[in-house]
Motif scaffolding. Sequence first.
Motif, short mmCIF file in Angstrom:
data_model
loop_
_atom_site.label_atom_id
_atom_site.label_comp_id
_atom_site.label_asym_id
_atom_site.label_seq_id
_atom_site.Cartn_x
_atom_site.Cartn_y
_atom_site.Cartn_z
N LEU A 1 0.82 -1.21 0.00
CA LEU A 1 0.00 0.00 0.00
C LEU A 1 0.85 1.26 0.00
O LEU A 1 0.59 2.20 -0.76
CB LEU A 1 -0.94 0.02 1.21
CG LEU A 1 -2.04 -1.04 1.24
CD1 LEU A 1 -2.82 -0.95 2.55
CD2 LEU A 1 -2.96 -0.91 0.04
N LEU A 2 1.89 1.28 0.83
CA LEU A 2 2.75 2.46 0.91
C LEU A 2 3.52 2.70 -0.39
O LEU A 2 3.73 3.85 -0.78
CB LEU A 2 3.73 2.31 2.08
CG LEU A 2 3.10 2.42 3.47
CD1 LEU A 2 4.09 1.98 4.54
CD2 LEU A 2 2.60 3.83 3.73
N THR A 3 3.89 1.63 -1.06
CA THR A 3 4.65 1.76 -2.31
C THR A 3 3.80 2.35 -3.43
O THR A 3 4.30 3.16 -4.22
CB THR A 3 5.20 0.38 -2.74
OG1 THR A 3 6.06 -0.12 -1.71
CG2 THR A 3 5.97 0.47 -4.04
N TYR A 4 2.54 1.95 -3.52
CA TYR A 4 1.73 2.30 -4.69
C TYR A 4 0.61 3.31 -4.46
O TYR A 4 -0.04 3.73 -5.40
CB TYR A 4 1.16 1.01 -5.31
CG TYR A 4 2.27 0.12 -5.79
CD1 TYR A 4 3.02 0.46 -6.92
CD2 TYR A 4 2.59 -1.04 -5.11
CE1 TYR A 4 4.07 -0.33 -7.35
CE2 TYR A 4 3.65 -1.84 -5.55
CZ TYR A 4 4.37 -1.48 -6.66
OH TYR A 4 5.42 -2.27 -7.08
N LYS A 5 0.38 3.73 -3.22
CA LYS A 5 -0.77 4.60 -2.93
C LYS A 5 -0.70 5.95 -3.63
O LYS A 5 -1.74 6.52 -3.97
CB LYS A 5 -0.95 4.78 -1.43
CG LYS A 5 0.12 5.62 -0.76
CD LYS A 5 -0.14 5.78 0.72
CE LYS A 5 0.96 6.52 1.42
NZ LYS A 5 1.24 7.85 0.96
N ASP A 6 0.48 6.47 -3.86
CA ASP A 6 0.59 7.79 -4.48
C ASP A 6 0.53 7.74 -6.00
O ASP A 6 -0.07 8.60 -6.63
CB ASP A 6 1.88 8.48 -4.03
CG ASP A 6 1.87 8.82 -2.55
OD1 ASP A 6 0.77 9.05 -2.00
OD2 ASP A 6 2.96 8.83 -1.94
N THR A 7 1.14 6.72 -6.59
CA THR A 7 1.22 6.66 -8.05
C THR A 7 0.11 5.82 -8.69
O THR A 7 -0.17 5.99 -9.88
CB THR A 7 2.59 6.11 -8.50
OG1 THR A 7 2.84 4.89 -7.79
CG2 THR A 7 3.70 7.10 -8.22
N TYR A 8 -0.50 4.93 -7.92
CA TYR A 8 -1.56 4.05 -8.45
C TYR A 8 -2.78 4.08 -7.53
O TYR A 8 -3.35 3.03 -7.22
CB TYR A 8 -1.04 2.62 -8.59
CG TYR A 8 -0.06 2.46 -9.73
CD1 TYR A 8 -0.51 2.14 -11.01
CD2 TYR A 8 1.30 2.64 -9.52
CE1 TYR A 8 0.39 1.99 -12.06
CE2 TYR A 8 2.21 2.51 -10.56
CZ TYR A 8 1.74 2.19 -11.83
OH TYR A 8 2.62 2.05 -12.87
N LEU A 9 -3.19 5.26 -7.12
CA LEU A 9 -4.29 5.40 -6.16
C LEU A 9 -5.57 4.74 -6.64
O LEU A 9 -6.23 4.04 -5.87
CB LEU A 9 -4.53 6.88 -5.82
CG LEU A 9 -5.64 7.13 -4.79
CD1 LEU A 9 -5.31 6.42 -3.47
CD2 LEU A 9 -5.84 8.61 -4.58
N SER A 10 -5.95 4.93 -7.90
CA SER A 10 -7.21 4.34 -8.37
C SER A 10 -7.12 2.81 -8.36
O SER A 10 -8.11 2.14 -8.04
CB SER A 10 -7.58 4.86 -9.76
OG SER A 10 -6.61 4.50 -10.71
N ASP A 11 -5.97 2.25 -8.68
CA ASP A 11 -5.80 0.79 -8.61
C ASP A 11 -5.89 0.30 -7.17
O ASP A 11 -6.52 -0.72 -6.89
CB ASP A 11 -4.45 0.38 -9.21
CG ASP A 11 -4.41 0.49 -10.72
OD1 ASP A 11 -5.41 0.94 -11.32
OD2 ASP A 11 -3.38 0.12 -11.31
#
Length: 169
Positions: free
Chosen positions: A35-45
Amino acid sequence: MERNLLIELLESGEKVSLYSPRFEGEQYTEFEKFLLTYKDTYLSDIQILIKRIDIIKQNGAEDRYFRYEGTMNDRIMALPSHIDTTSLRLYCININHSILILGNGGIKTTRTYQDDIQLHKAVRTLQKIDIEIKKLEKSSVVTIIGTQLNGPLVFTINDEIEDPNDEDK
């Protein structure tokens, strides 16, 4: 390299309890790291995956909510199911319809997870954890009561993953 880990309870529910591995010396579980890795760049995913997890918590961890991954001998599944489309894959161990271990994952850019070193590592780590849990289930050291995974949930696994692209092996 051998590493110790704890299967940590994230959320206990009426239909499903969610767990995630936390390696010794690390601040976050594998799911939290995802979650921490992708929350900013892949928020909709991430939102799609969280919505799917919410549905699973409400209805149970039925196979229809997942993509089959791993091998026929393990319980490795991936989110999202074929119903949703995302660039991300989140891998998990579906112990049964009431216990789900959320792992790590990554961006799906290859045809199979084996073709991507990060995805391959996430799946192989969960496969090794699944093997250890099955051994302890078979000897009744780890038991399942309702939505709870009971017993010592501390394991040591070899965390080294062979490079699927290394043709010398």
